[in-house]
Design a protein around this motif. Structure first.
Motif, PDB file in Angstrom:
ATOM      1  N   ASP A   1       0.869  -1.179   0.000  1.00  0.00           N
ATOM      2  CA  ASP A   1       0.000   0.000   0.000  1.00  0.00           C
ATOM      3  C   ASP A   1       0.902   1.224   0.000  1.00  0.00           C
ATOM      4  O   ASP A   1       1.752   1.378   0.888  1.00  0.00           O
ATOM      5  N   THR A   2       0.710   2.101  -0.992  1.00  0.00           N
ATOM      6  CA  THR A   2       1.614   3.231  -1.157  1.00  0.00           C
ATOM      7  C   THR A   2       1.321   4.389  -0.208  1.00  0.00           C
ATOM      8  O   THR A   2       2.134   5.316  -0.102  1.00  0.00           O
ATOM      9  N   HIS A   3       0.172   4.351   0.473  1.00  0.00           N
ATOM     10  CA  HIS A   3      -0.173   5.401   1.437  1.00  0.00           C
ATOM     11  C   HIS A   3      -1.429   4.971   2.179  1.00  0.00           C
ATOM     12  O   HIS A   3      -2.035   3.947   1.841  1.00  0.00           O
ATOM     13  N   THR A   4      -1.807   5.730   3.174  1.00  0.00           N
ATOM     14  CA  THR A   4      -3.055   5.475   3.886  1.00  0.00           C
ATOM     15  C   THR A   4      -4.208   5.973   3.022  1.00  0.00           C
ATOM     16  O   THR A   4      -4.411   7.177   2.863  1.00  0.00           O
ATOM     17  N   HIS A   5      -4.945   5.047   2.464  1.00  0.00           N
ATOM     18  CA  HIS A   5      -6.030   5.394   1.541  1.00  0.00           C
ATOM     19  C   HIS A   5      -7.221   5.969   2.304  1.00  0.00           C
ATOM     20  O   HIS A   5      -7.645   5.415   3.322  1.00  0.00           O
ATOM     21  N   ALA A   6      -7.782   7.051   1.765  1.00  0.00           N
ATOM     22  CA  ALA A   6      -8.920   7.698   2.407  1.00  0.00           C
ATOM     23  C   ALA A   6     -10.209   7.548   1.615  1.00  0.00           C
ATOM     24  O   ALA A   6     -11.245   8.051   2.031  1.00  0.00           O
ATOM     25  N   ASP A   7     -10.153   6.840   0.488  1.00  0.00           N
ATOM     26  CA  ASP A   7     -11.339   6.745  -0.360  1.00  0.00           C
ATOM     27  C   ASP A   7     -11.803   5.316  -0.613  1.00  0.00           C
ATOM     28  O   ASP A   7     -12.844   5.108  -1.220  1.00  0.00           O
ATOM     29  N   HIS A   8     -11.013   4.330  -0.201  1.00  0.00           N
ATOM     30  CA  HIS A   8     -11.437   2.945  -0.367  1.00  0.00           C
ATOM     31  C   HIS A   8     -10.784   2.083   0.695  1.00  0.00           C
ATOM     32  O   HIS A   8      -9.803   2.490   1.329  1.00  0.00           O
ATOM     33  N   LEU A   9     -11.332   0.875   0.885  1.00  0.00           N
ATOM     34  CA  LEU A   9     -10.784  -0.065   1.850  1.00  0.00           C
ATOM     35  C   LEU A   9      -9.669  -0.853   1.184  1.00  0.00           C
ATOM     36  O   LEU A   9      -9.849  -1.416   0.107  1.00  0.00           O
ATOM     37  N   SER A  10      -8.518  -0.900   1.822  1.00  0.00           N
ATOM     38  CA  SER A  10      -7.392  -1.652   1.273  1.00  0.00           C
ATOM     39  C   SER A  10      -7.637  -3.149   1.363  1.00  0.00           C
ATOM     40  O   SER A  10      -8.108  -3.659   2.380  1.00  0.00           O
ATOM     41  N   GLY A  11      -7.267  -3.852   0.303  1.00  0.00           N
ATOM     42  CA  GLY A  11      -7.322  -5.308   0.323  1.00  0.00           C
ATOM     43  C   GLY A  11      -6.009  -5.945   0.726  1.00  0.00           C
ATOM     44  O   GLY A  11      -5.866  -7.168   0.662  1.00  0.00           O
ATOM     45  N   GLY A  12      -5.056  -5.133   1.180  1.00  0.00           N
ATOM     46  CA  GLY A  12      -3.725  -5.661   1.464  1.00  0.00           C
ATOM     47  C   GLY A  12      -3.693  -6.697   2.557  1.00  0.00           C
ATOM     48  O   GLY A  12      -3.088  -7.768   2.396  1.00  0.00           O
ATOM     49  N   ARG A  13      -4.349  -6.427   3.671  1.00  0.00           N
ATOM     50  CA  ARG A  13      -4.287  -7.371   4.788  1.00  0.00           C
ATOM     51  C   ARG A  13      -5.020  -8.668   4.444  1.00  0.00           C
ATOM     52  O   ARG A  13      -4.572  -9.764   4.794  1.00  0.00           O
ATOM     53  N   GLU A  14      -6.131  -8.560   3.715  1.00  0.00           N
ATOM     54  CA  GLU A  14      -6.878  -9.752   3.341  1.00  0.00           C
ATOM     55  C   GLU A  14      -6.092 -10.600   2.349  1.00  0.00           C
ATOM     56  O   GLU A  14      -6.055 -11.840   2.466  1.00  0.00           O
ATOM     57  N   LEU A  15      -5.449  -9.980   1.381  1.00  0.00           N
ATOM     58  CA  LEU A  15      -4.622 -10.740   0.444  1.00  0.00           C
ATOM     59  C   LEU A  15      -3.476 -11.442   1.168  1.00  0.00           C
ATOM     60  O   LEU A  15      -3.161 -12.602   0.872  1.00  0.00           O
ATOM     61  N   ALA A  16      -2.856 -10.748   2.103  1.00  0.00           N
ATOM     62  CA  ALA A  16      -1.765 -11.368   2.862  1.00  0.00           C
ATOM     63  C   ALA A  16      -2.279 -12.562   3.658  1.00  0.00           C
ATOM     64  O   ALA A  16      -1.623 -13.608   3.716  1.00  0.00           O
ATOM     65  N   ARG A  17      -3.444 -12.411   4.272  1.00  0.00           N
ATOM     66  CA  ARG A  17      -4.015 -13.512   5.056  1.00  0.00           C
ATOM     67  C   ARG A  17      -4.319 -14.721   4.179  1.00  0.00           C
ATOM     68  O   ARG A  17      -4.063 -15.870   4.564  1.00  0.00           O
ATOM     69  N   MET A  18      -4.819 -14.485   2.985  1.00  0.00           N
ATOM     70  CA  MET A  18      -5.247 -15.574   2.116  1.00  0.00           C
ATOM     71  C   MET A  18      -4.089 -16.267   1.414  1.00  0.00           C
ATOM     72  O   MET A  18      -4.210 -17.441   1.033  1.00  0.00           O
ATOM     73  N   THR A  19      -2.983 -15.571   1.208  1.00  0.00           N
ATOM     74  CA  THR A  19      -1.903 -16.116   0.376  1.00  0.00           C
ATOM     75  C   THR A  19      -0.600 -16.350   1.116  1.00  0.00           C
ATOM     76  O   THR A  19       0.283 -17.026   0.586  1.00  0.00           O
ATOM     77  N   GLY A  20      -0.439 -15.769   2.301  1.00  0.00           N
ATOM     78  CA  GLY A  20       0.846 -15.837   2.986  1.00  0.00           C
ATOM     79  C   GLY A  20       1.833 -14.791   2.529  1.00  0.00           C
ATOM     80  O   GLY A  20       2.991 -14.777   2.965  1.00  0.00           O
ATOM     81  N   ALA A  21       1.390 -13.865   1.659  1.00  0.00           N
ATOM     82  CA  ALA A  21       2.250 -12.756   1.243  1.00  0.00           C
ATOM     83  C   ALA A  21       2.495 -11.826   2.423  1.00  0.00           C
ATOM     84  O   ALA A  21       1.787 -11.860   3.434  1.00  0.00           O
ATOM     85  N   VAL A  22       3.494 -10.982   2.302  1.00  0.00           N
ATOM     86  CA  VAL A  22       3.814  -9.989   3.325  1.00  0.00           C
ATOM     87  C   VAL A  22       3.203  -8.653   2.902  1.00  0.00           C
ATOM     88  O   VAL A  22       3.408  -8.184   1.778  1.00  0.00           O
ATOM     89  N   HIS A  23       2.458  -8.042   3.803  1.00  0.00           N
ATOM     90  CA  HIS A  23       1.819  -6.757   3.549  1.00  0.00           C
ATOM     91  C   HIS A  23       2.761  -5.657   4.020  1.00  0.00           C
ATOM     92  O   HIS A  23       3.098  -5.577   5.203  1.00  0.00           O
TER      93      HIS A  23
END
Length: 235
Positions: free
Chosen positions: A57-79
């Motif tokens: 995530d390139t910054h704290t988004h103020a207009d949408h919900l980030s999918g970063g944490r969910e993708l990391a949880r589902m795939t084992g990627a690092v957020h």
């Protein structure tokens, strides 16, 4: 840098999410994912049997919900990236992200938000909300700073003119620009320092429709179960 796959995943929507893949290792990185689009990202990864190594995530988004944490949880990627208290690993100025043969250099780029980042590759730069096509990121939202953005933009303008520009948003259906094109045509980049500060500091009545919801969701503290099993690969 050897060849790589580069795709925008949201079908031209105003929020832009980028997939970068090393063909040799089939490792992938996703930049600025949108929570509602996560099922589609998972399908894309499965289609070519890609292993998601990192989500940025390139910054704290103020207009949408980030999918970063969910993708990391589902795939084992690092957020990684921003905001610092909500990702598994914040990123620092000058770090190099490594995904197979692909390397991206992290630049701190404060202004739109204090934690804004851009990712620089050999022939392109992912500018987040710092530099948009024909515009720049607004600085009137939480942690915004017009002065800081001016100097972040000057740094981007020091890149070669042929560098491709891929922003985190576009509202006109455009897919990319170049640093040279933005130098010549972006009206905000043609402003002198004081004029830029006045423009970007002027009050704006309109706010993102999901501002409160997005900030609450995207800045929620990291939980123990979200901690990464291993550190992201950096130089």
């Amino acid at each position: 840098m050897k060849g790589f796959i580069f795709e925008e995943l949201n079908g031209g929507a105003s929020c832009r999410t980028y997939l970068i893949v090393s063909p040799r290792t089939r490792e992938a990185l996703i930049v600025d994912p949108v929570l509602e689009m996560v099922p589609g990202y998972m399908q894309r990864l499965a289609k070519d049997q890609l292993r998601l190594a990192m989500v940025v995530d390139t910054h704290t988004h103020a207009d949408h919900l980030s999918g970063g944490r969910e993708l990391a949880r589902m795939t084992g990627a690092v957020h990684v990236g921003a905001p610092a208290g909500s990702v598994q690993r914040p990123l620092r100025e000058g770090e190099v992200l490594v995904v197979g043969d692909v390397r991206l250099t992290v630049w701190a780029s404060p202004g739109h938000t204090s934690d804004a980042l851009v990712l620089v590759m050999e022939d392109r730069v992912l500018t987040g909300d710092t530099l948009l096509i024909g515009a720049t990121g607004r600085t009137d939202l939480p942690t915004g700073d017009a002065e800081a953005e001016y100097f972040s933009l000057q740094r981007l303008l020091s890149l070669p003119g042929e560098m491709l520009v891929f922003p985190a948003h576009d509202y006109g259906g455009r897919t990319f620009s170049t640093i040279g094109h933005e130098r010549l045509t972006n009206p905000r980049l043609r402003l002198e320092h004081e004029a830029f500060i006045r423009l970007m500091s002027a009050p704006r009545t309109e706010k993102p429709a999901r501002l409160a919801e997005a900030l609450a969701y995207n800045t929620r503290p990291l939980e123990a179960r979200d901690e990464p099993a291993e550190q992201v690969s950096v130089f």
